[in-house]
Design a protein around this motif. Structure first.
Motif, PDB file in Angstrom:
ATOM      1  N   MET A   1      21.451  30.135  37.872  1.00 34.18           N
ATOM      2  CA  MET A   1      22.560  30.730  38.571  1.00 34.18           C
ATOM      3  C   MET A   1      22.162  32.119  39.032  1.00 34.18           C
ATOM      4  O   MET A   1      21.525  32.853  38.319  1.00 34.18           O
ATOM      5  N   SER A   2      22.520  32.423  40.238  1.00 33.06           N
ATOM      6  CA  SER A   2      22.231  33.727  40.801  1.00 33.06           C
ATOM      7  C   SER A   2      23.536  34.382  41.233  1.00 33.06           C
ATOM      8  O   SER A   2      24.307  33.784  41.988  1.00 33.06           O
ATOM      9  N   ARG A   3      23.786  35.558  40.762  1.00 34.91           N
ATOM     10  CA  ARG A   3      24.976  36.286  41.182  1.00 34.91           C
ATOM     11  C   ARG A   3      24.622  37.181  42.360  1.00 34.91           C
ATOM     12  O   ARG A   3      23.548  37.765  42.400  1.00 34.91           O
ATOM     13  N   PHE A   4      25.548  37.278  43.281  1.00 35.01           N
ATOM     14  CA  PHE A   4      25.396  38.196  44.404  1.00 35.01           C
ATOM     15  C   PHE A   4      25.858  39.568  43.936  1.00 35.01           C
ATOM     16  O   PHE A   4      26.970  39.715  43.410  1.00 35.01           O
ATOM     17  N   VAL A   5      25.011  40.568  44.091  1.00 35.56           N
ATOM     18  CA  VAL A   5      25.302  41.912  43.605  1.00 35.56           C
ATOM     19  C   VAL A   5      25.555  42.827  44.802  1.00 35.56           C
ATOM     20  O   VAL A   5      24.694  42.976  45.673  1.00 35.56           O
ATOM     21  N   PHE A   6      26.743  43.423  44.825  1.00 36.37           N
ATOM     22  CA  PHE A   6      27.140  44.303  45.918  1.00 36.37           C
ATOM     23  C   PHE A   6      27.468  45.687  45.358  1.00 36.37           C
ATOM     24  O   PHE A   6      28.398  45.827  44.565  1.00 36.37           O
ATOM     25  N   PRO A   7      26.699  46.730  45.764  1.00 34.05           N
ATOM     26  CA  PRO A   7      27.052  48.097  45.352  1.00 34.05           C
ATOM     27  C   PRO A   7      28.212  48.580  46.230  1.00 34.05           C
ATOM     28  O   PRO A   7      28.079  48.676  47.448  1.00 34.05           O
ATOM     29  N   CYS A   8      29.332  48.848  45.608  1.00 26.39           N
ATOM     30  CA  CYS A   8      30.558  49.156  46.345  1.00 26.39           C
ATOM     31  C   CYS A   8      30.916  50.637  46.211  1.00 26.39           C
ATOM     32  O   CYS A   8      31.248  51.102  45.121  1.00 26.39           O
ATOM     33  N   PRO A   9      30.872  51.376  47.320  1.00 24.24           N
ATOM     34  CA  PRO A   9      31.236  52.798  47.235  1.00 24.24           C
ATOM     35  C   PRO A   9      32.740  52.972  47.040  1.00 24.24           C
ATOM     36  O   PRO A   9      33.542  52.171  47.514  1.00 24.24           O
ATOM     37  N   LEU A  10      33.104  54.018  46.327  1.00 24.42           N
ATOM     38  CA  LEU A  10      34.506  54.381  46.158  1.00 24.42           C
ATOM     39  C   LEU A  10      34.857  55.428  47.212  1.00 24.42           C
ATOM     40  O   LEU A  10      34.008  56.215  47.617  1.00 24.42           O
ATOM     41  N   ARG A  11      36.112  55.428  47.620  1.00 24.69           N
ATOM     42  CA  ARG A  11      36.598  56.414  48.588  1.00 24.69           C
ATOM     43  C   ARG A  11      37.616  57.305  47.895  1.00 24.69           C
ATOM     44  O   ARG A  11      38.384  56.843  47.047  1.00 24.69           O
ATOM     45  N   TRP A  12      37.634  58.578  48.265  1.00 25.85           N
ATOM     46  CA  TRP A  12      38.599  59.511  47.692  1.00 25.85           C
ATOM     47  C   TRP A  12      40.016  58.978  47.871  1.00 25.85           C
ATOM     48  O   TRP A  12      40.863  59.095  46.988  1.00 25.85           O
ATOM     49  N   SER A  13      40.271  58.349  48.991  1.00 29.50           N
ATOM     50  CA  SER A  13      41.611  57.829  49.289  1.00 29.50           C
ATOM     51  C   SER A  13      41.977  56.601  48.449  1.00 29.50           C
ATOM     52  O   SER A  13      43.123  56.138  48.506  1.00 29.50           O
ATOM     53  N   ASN A  22      43.598  52.834  42.727  1.00 28.04           N
ATOM     54  CA  ASN A  22      44.788  52.001  42.842  1.00 28.04           C
ATOM     55  C   ASN A  22      44.428  50.523  42.858  1.00 28.04           C
ATOM     56  O   ASN A  22      43.363  50.139  43.335  1.00 28.04           O
ATOM     57  N   ASN A  23      45.344  49.692  42.359  1.00 19.37           N
ATOM     58  CA  ASN A  23      45.079  48.254  42.285  1.00 19.37           C
ATOM     59  C   ASN A  23      44.823  47.633  43.655  1.00 19.37           C
ATOM     60  O   ASN A  23      44.053  46.685  43.771  1.00 19.37           O
ATOM     61  N   VAL A  24      45.428  48.150  44.701  1.00 25.63           N
ATOM     62  CA  VAL A  24      45.197  47.618  46.048  1.00 25.63           C
ATOM     63  C   VAL A  24      43.737  47.804  46.458  1.00 25.63           C
ATOM     64  O   VAL A  24      43.158  46.948  47.132  1.00 25.63           O
ATOM     65  N   SER A  25      43.134  48.889  46.034  1.00 20.62           N
ATOM     66  CA  SER A  25      41.727  49.142  46.367  1.00 20.62           C
ATOM     67  C   SER A  25      40.811  48.101  45.748  1.00 20.62           C
ATOM     68  O   SER A  25      39.792  47.742  46.334  1.00 20.62           O
ATOM     69  N   PHE A  26      41.165  47.592  44.576  1.00 16.22           N
ATOM     70  CA  PHE A  26      40.357  46.543  43.952  1.00 16.22           C
ATOM     71  C   PHE A  26      40.284  45.309  44.857  1.00 16.22           C
ATOM     72  O   PHE A  26      39.244  44.680  44.980  1.00 16.22           O
ATOM     73  N   VAL A  27      41.392  44.962  45.500  1.00 10.71           N
ATOM     74  CA  VAL A  27      41.400  43.820  46.419  1.00 10.71           C
ATOM     75  C   VAL A  27      40.466  44.098  47.601  1.00 10.71           C
ATOM     76  O   VAL A  27      39.748  43.204  48.061  1.00 10.71           O
ATOM     77  N   ARG A  28      40.438  45.335  48.057  1.00 10.26           N
ATOM     78  CA  ARG A  28      39.508  45.704  49.142  1.00 10.26           C
ATOM     79  C   ARG A  28      38.054  45.586  48.672  1.00 10.26           C
ATOM     80  O   ARG A  28      37.189  45.159  49.428  1.00 10.26           O
ATOM     81  N   TYR A  29      37.779  45.973  47.432  1.00  8.11           N
ATOM     82  CA  TYR A  29      36.420  45.854  46.905  1.00  8.11           C
ATOM     83  C   TYR A  29      35.985  44.392  46.862  1.00  8.11           C
ATOM     84  O   TYR A  29      34.841  44.063  47.189  1.00  8.11           O
ATOM     85  N   LEU A  30      36.900  43.510  46.466  1.00  4.72           N
ATOM     86  CA  LEU A  30      36.599  42.075  46.475  1.00  4.72           C
ATOM     87  C   LEU A  30      36.283  41.615  47.889  1.00  4.72           C
ATOM     88  O   LEU A  30      35.339  40.853  48.118  1.00  4.72           O
ATOM     89  N   GLU A  31      37.070  42.079  48.839  1.00  3.24           N
ATOM     90  CA  GLU A  31      36.845  41.717  50.239  1.00  3.24           C
ATOM     91  C   GLU A  31      35.476  42.205  50.722  1.00  3.24           C
ATOM     92  O   GLU A  31      34.739  41.462  51.369  1.00  3.24           O
ATOM     93  N   ASP A  32      35.141  43.441  50.394  1.00  2.00           N
ATOM     94  CA  ASP A  32      33.844  43.993  50.808  1.00  2.00           C
ATOM     95  C   ASP A  32      32.698  43.147  50.259  1.00  2.00           C
ATOM     96  O   ASP A  32      31.729  42.845  50.970  1.00  2.00           O
ATOM     97  N   ALA A  33      32.794  42.747  49.001  1.00  2.00           N
ATOM     98  CA  ALA A  33      31.746  41.917  48.392  1.00  2.00           C
ATOM     99  C   ALA A  33      31.699  40.530  49.036  1.00  2.00           C
ATOM    100  O   ALA A  33      30.612  39.995  49.288  1.00  2.00           O
ATOM    101  N   ARG A  34      32.872  39.950  49.309  1.00  2.00           N
ATOM    102  CA  ARG A  34      32.922  38.620  49.952  1.00  2.00           C
ATOM    103  C   ARG A  34      32.322  38.647  51.343  1.00  2.00           C
ATOM    104  O   ARG A  34      31.590  37.744  51.734  1.00  2.00           O
ATOM    105  N   VAL A  35      32.637  39.686  52.109  1.00  2.00           N
ATOM    106  CA  VAL A  35      32.084  39.817  53.456  1.00  2.00           C
ATOM    107  C   VAL A  35      30.564  39.939  53.376  1.00  2.00           C
ATOM    108  O   VAL A  35      29.838  39.304  54.148  1.00  2.00           O
ATOM    109  N   ALA A  36      30.074  40.732  52.448  1.00  2.00           N
ATOM    110  CA  ALA A  36      28.622  40.889  52.299  1.00  2.00           C
ATOM    111  C   ALA A  36      27.956  39.564  51.931  1.00  2.00           C
ATOM    112  O   ALA A  36      26.881  39.241  52.447  1.00  2.00           O
ATOM    113  N   LEU A  37      28.581  38.777  51.070  1.00  2.00           N
ATOM    114  CA  LEU A  37      28.012  37.497  50.643  1.00  2.00           C
ATOM    115  C   LEU A  37      28.143  36.422  51.712  1.00  2.00           C
ATOM    116  O   LEU A  37      27.154  35.792  52.096  1.00  2.00           O
TER     117      LEU A  37
END
Length: 137
Positions: A1-13, A22-37
């Motif tokens: 099994m190979s996991r896709f590893v995405f370094p996700c930057p945080l934003r001040w906002s 904020n919890n909404v930002s976590f959903v954006r982080y998931l999206e960023d990783a999905r788009v990259a994969l």
């Protein structure tokens, strides 16, 4: 099994009034990783049919620890936990070297935007997804 590893930057906002991400930002982080994969990574491998052809039908997030803003990115590991005829399931771990901040799962459906209905995953898409499959996690 190979996991896709995405370094996700945080934003001040990304911070909320409580001083943590904020919890909404976590959903954006998931999206960023999905788009990259599924869009960028798959495209580099010659699989371009995911683009604009997947929709999220479900998210589930378990928040483990507060995430405070910092200049260093967090890691979002993504892997495939299921592949069906017209959908797939992903799992995620949002972490750094010492702490897991959240775990999450998403269900994505393959979608034909022109016909406005679900479609089957192609053989190329299934092959790409299999590279990151781990049903046991």
């Amino acid at each position: 099994m190979s996991r896709f590893v995405f370094p996700c930057p945080l934003r001040w906002s990304d911070m909320d009034a409580y001083g943590h991400v904020n919890n909404v930002s976590f959903v954006r982080y998931l999206e960023d990783a999905r788009v990259a994969l599924l869009f960028e990574g798959a495209k580099e491998a010659g699989v371009t049919t995911f683009e604009g052809e997947l929709v999220v039908v479900r998210h589930e997030i378990d928040y483990r620890r507060p995430l405070l803003f910092r200049p260093e990115p967090i890691i979002v590991e993504t892997w495939v936990t299921g592949i069906r005829n017209s959908s797939c399931s992903l799992s995620y771990e949002l972490r750094d070297e010492d702490t897991t901040f959240a775990t999450a799962q998403s269900v994505l459906a393959a979608y034909d935007a022109k016909a406005d209905h679900a479609r089957r995953l192609s053989a190329d898409e299934r092959t790409w997804l299999e590279k990151f499959r781990d049903d046991a996690s």
